[in-house]
Design an enzyme around this catalytic site. Structure first.
Site, PDB file in Angstrom:
ATOM      1  N   ASP A   1       0.811  -1.218   0.000  1.00 49.80           N
ATOM      2  CA  ASP A   1       0.000   0.000   0.000  1.00 49.80           C
ATOM      3  C   ASP A   1       0.842   1.265   0.000  1.00 49.80           C
ATOM      4  OD1 ASP A   1      -2.458  -1.367   0.096  1.00 49.80           O
ATOM      5  OD2 ASP A   1      -2.295  -1.628   2.252  1.00 49.80           O
ATOM      6  N   CYS A   2       2.117   1.145   0.308  1.00 52.13           N
ATOM      7  CA  CYS A   2       2.978   2.329   0.408  1.00 52.13           C
ATOM      8  C   CYS A   2       3.655   2.677  -0.904  1.00 52.13           C
ATOM      9  CB  CYS A   2       4.023   2.113   1.496  1.00 52.13           C
ATOM     10  SG  CYS A   2       3.296   1.910   3.126  1.00 52.13           S
TER      11      CYS A   2
END
Length: 811
Positions: free
Chosen positions: A483-484
């Site tokens: 997600d980063c």
């Protein structure tokens, strides 16, 4: 350095000092009511949803740590102490904490008095039981004052911690003998209340925090405890609490036990009150009557023990490796149960106030849980699918109380749809229950848009087919598993979301990781089509899969490893062309698990690059070299200091992907070596470095670029639990459910001479003994079933209720 030890016979971890490097916790409950409890009795309780139905408060980000919980105080003359040391921190003469399966037992001794605090959530009930047994081991009569204390949360944990202009005026309670009823907001929108009770008369009570602790006091030194009695305060607004006081006179050698309970009660709307302003306590009375005696509490504990023995009997290992046995037979599966229940919603690191249940998280958690309670896995799959949109995409999260999508983050994480295929296929391999594919499931929880689960899977598959980028690789959307890595984001200012700032999705940024997923789980989808005689659909699916596989081998290949992605400008990420972040772990594991490059040698080369460039003594780091400056085109991943979290931390979740990938290529020694580096039982001796619990996995361990190399964070709620059990049980030990039966295909270190697995599968019990006297890593020479040789290594399906003896010879 150790702070305790494993007690395998009792399936416990025994902590021998209260001053562990961090609070070491356990989970109580496995159905609707849950409590988190630390080794000093800190923690909190909730019903189903850690945000919307929080019973007790817990203050995160606080100092000192872990001050809130279900506290027991003992006043012996002028000395006040807790059996779990916190929060008074009075030095104890002896201390122990036994974290077991669904229960925790704390025992402290001070000045000849021993107090044992036993906490658990009984099966089938919405309450926590907290039995306290006090024994006078001294030679004199002891006059003791015992206090039990909790601080109530005003239900919505977010509102409770922020809306003080309202909350300081809403607190309400009723008191009835030894029972305190927390009924804040019950007069209006709620039909539920909390009940806090003792199974004996009390000498005094308090229901306001100011009265019990003092306006400027706190749980470390409550004024009521110092005084030796409570004041009988009744909460009207401010901070409602439950405090019960009992005076004990114990002769030398005498013991006395008291049961304290914390329960959750719901009443039908028409049965809320028995008189104006007086709540209906009928269901609370019934709950308290179920646990009025020690015999009833003992029976509840015995039922809980039997429950866990049955659950863990589904997969049982006997090998020459003591640490391996304890992880496989106890702690792996226990953590898988917890992550199934919690997803990423409630721990000492996940506050329970935002994330809810993750779509991809819950799908992955099924991989390690489906064999334990298949019926609950079936229900979960249908819940997850109902949060999907008609185009095949999905909410990234949903709330456990409503089972509806959480709009805080929304959708656009383009790996999500494929995880639904992964979870459903795992369920079908385990159970053979093809009827699940015929279930009518809503889209976006709208019953008017219901379609079969198979149609949901079809749209999951087709979503990737219709969302490909310029290189023929899947578009990443807002993000994929990482997600980063926010390739469409461009967040420049504090307070902006890394995931939804800017366009959030784009037509250029692509993910090689999703490509590997699509090949792996696309083939699983095609196999489902084969079993349903959807021949043309299976063939069409394989054409799409082949095209993405070829794009991965060309545009996704960087010469010695698989690239990670292409950014919003079409530039490669995870490439030797990059100054930093040249190689990432995720595509190497997923692509090789999918078999991409296995025949061409690219798979083996990618894993060799992982070992050379990413491996460390504490595990495989996520990327190298670490990012040293923030980069707009990458987002959050470059915002972390080097070595932490996604910026070159050891992300334990995808270390098993590398182990699985090594097993896919037959590398048993390397597969097990990777497994051992993050396995809690194998690193217990470095607990002062690791810091988190030595019996469960953590999400992240600081990488070699960090000053705290080897330090873990975010324990318990991580996909590492499911993936590691999936890895050790199916890839390394090689006991693999398939659509057609149980397959045996071990890939083990050559030093492991053999093992035996007892495996319950589709109602039959298989006793599988693997003989590796040949000292090989992979390969089967012979298989016998009940003494008869079979061809191949897929065991014939046995009738439910039967037991099968299987002998496997490697060579």
């Amino acid at each position: 350095m150790k702070f305790g030890y494993f007690d395998d016979q009792n399936k416990e971890y025994v902590i021998t000092t209260p001053q562990t490097p961090l609070p070491w916790i356990n989970y109580l409950g496995s159905e609707d009511f849950f409590s988190l409890v630390s080794n000093t009795a800190g923690g909190y309780s909730f019903y189903r949803d850690a945000r919307m139905r929080r019973l007790t408060r817990y203050r995160y980000n606080n100092s000192p740590l872990d001050m809130d919980g279900h506290r027991i105080y003992i006043k012996d003359g002028e000395t006040v102490w807790n059996p779990g040391w916190q929060p008074t921190k009075t030095p104890l003469d002896s201390y122990s904490c036994r974290h077991g399966l669904g229960y925790t037992i704390l025992e402290g001794k001070k000045d000849g008095v021993t107090a044992r605090q036993e906490l658990f959530v009984p099966k089938g009930d919405a309450c926590e039981l907290d039995r306290v047994t006090v024994c006078n081991g001294s030679t004199v009569v002891k006059e003791l004052d015992l206090f039990s204390y909790v601080e109530f949360c005003l239900w919505d944990a977010v509102d409770d911690g922020s809306n003080f202009q309202r909350n300081y005026s809403t607190g309400e309670v009723e008191v009835e003998g030894s029972v305190i009823y927390h009924k804040t907001e019950y007069r209006e929108r709620r039909n539920h209340y909390a009940v806090f009770w003792a199974n004996c008369p009390v000498d005094s009570f308090d229901t306001t925090r100011d009265a019990f602790c003092g306006v400027y006091g706190g749980p470390a030194d409550p004024q009521a405890v110092r005084a030796g009695h409570c004041s009988g305060s009744i909460a009207h607004g401010w901070a409602p609490v439950g405090a019960l006081h009992i005076h004990l006179t114990l002769a030398p050698g005498e013991s006395h036990s008291i049961l304290f309970g914390l329960g959750y009660i719901e009443n039908p709307q028409q049965e809320k009150f028995i008189a104006p302003g007086v709540i209906n306590k009928t269901r609370a009375h019934a709950m308290m009557e179920r646990y009025a005696t020690d015999a009833q509490v003992d029976a509840a504990r015995a039922a809980l023990r039997t429950h866990w023995e049955q659950l863990l009997s589904t997969y049982h290992l006997e090998s020459g490796e003591e640490k391996l046995n304890r992880m496989v037979n106890i702690w792996h599966q226990y953590q898988c149960m917890v992550t199934f229940n919690m997803s990423r919603s409630a721990s000492y690191y996940e506050s329970g106030t935002g994330r809810g249940m993750g779509f991809r998280d819950s799908c992955q958690d099924l991989l390690g849980f489906v064999h334990i309670i298949p019926s609950r896995a079936r229900e979960r799959i249908l819940d997850i699918a109902a949060t999907q949109f008609e185009d095949g995409s999905a909410y990234h999260q949903y709330q456990p109380l409503t089972k509806k999508g959480n709009r805080d983050i929304g959708t656009g994480f383009n790996d999500d749809p494929l995880w639904l295929i992964a979870g459903t296929a795992a369920y079908l391999r385990e159970t053979g229950d093809w009827s699940i594919l015929e279930e009518q499931v809503p889209f976006d929880n709208d019953a008017t848009k219901a379609q079969t689960l198979m149609e949901h899977l079809r749209r999951s598959f087709n979503f990737t087919c219709t969302h490909l980028g310029p290189h023929g690789l899947p578009l990443i959307g807002r993000a994929d598993w990482n997600d980063c890595l926010n390739l469409n984001c461009f967040s420049e200012h504090p307070g902006e979301s890394f995931q939804i700032t800017g366009p959030s999705e784009g037509p250029v940024a692509e993910s090689v990781f999703i490509a590997g997923m699509f090949v792996k789980y696309g083939h699983e989808y095609a196999q489902l089509c084969d079993h349903l005689n959807l021949t043309e659909e299976a063939a069409a699916a394989r054409k799409h899969i082949d095209a993405v596989e070829q794009a991965t081998l060309t545009a996704g290949w960087d010469g010695a490893w698989f690239r990670r992605a292409y950014d919003a400008f079409g530039k490669p990420v995870g490439s030797k062309e990059c100054t930093e972040g040249q190689i990432f772990i995720e595509p190497q594991g997923m692509c090789v698990m999918a078999g991409i490059g296995k025949e061409s040698g690219q798979a083996a080369q990618a894993l060799a690059s992982v070992e050379e460039r990413l491996d460390t003594k504490y595990g495989v780091v996520l990327l190298q070299p670490a990012y040293t400056s923030y980069q707009l085109n990458l987002g959050e991943i470059s915002s972390y200091p080097p070595g932490y979290k996604e910026n070159a931390g050891i992300f334990c979740h995808n270390n098993p992907w590398i182990s699985c990938a090594e097993a896919t290529l037959g590398h048993g020694d390397r597969a097990f070596a990777v497994y051992r580096k993050t396995c809690p039982a194998y690193i217990e001796d470095i607990s002062e470095i690791h810091r988190t619990e030595p019996y469960v996995y953590s999400q992240m361990v600081a990488g070699k670029d960090a000053p705290t190399f080897g330090e873990a964070k975010n324990s318990w709620l991580t996909g590492t639990a499911a993936w590691t059990f999936f890895n050790i049980s199916q890839y390394i030990l090689g006991i693999q459910p398939t659509l057609d039966g149980l397959k045996v295909d071990p890939c083990i270190p050559h030093t492991l001479s053999g093992f035996t697995v007892t495996r319950r599968f589709r109602g039959a019990v298989y006793h599988i003994t693997v003989d590796n006297a040949a000292g090989v890593q992979h390969g089967i020479k012979a298989v016998t079933v009940d003494g008869k040789a079979i061809s191949g290594n897929v065991l014939p399906l046995a009738a439910a209720g039967t037991e099968v003896t299987v002998q496997v010879t490697m060579g």
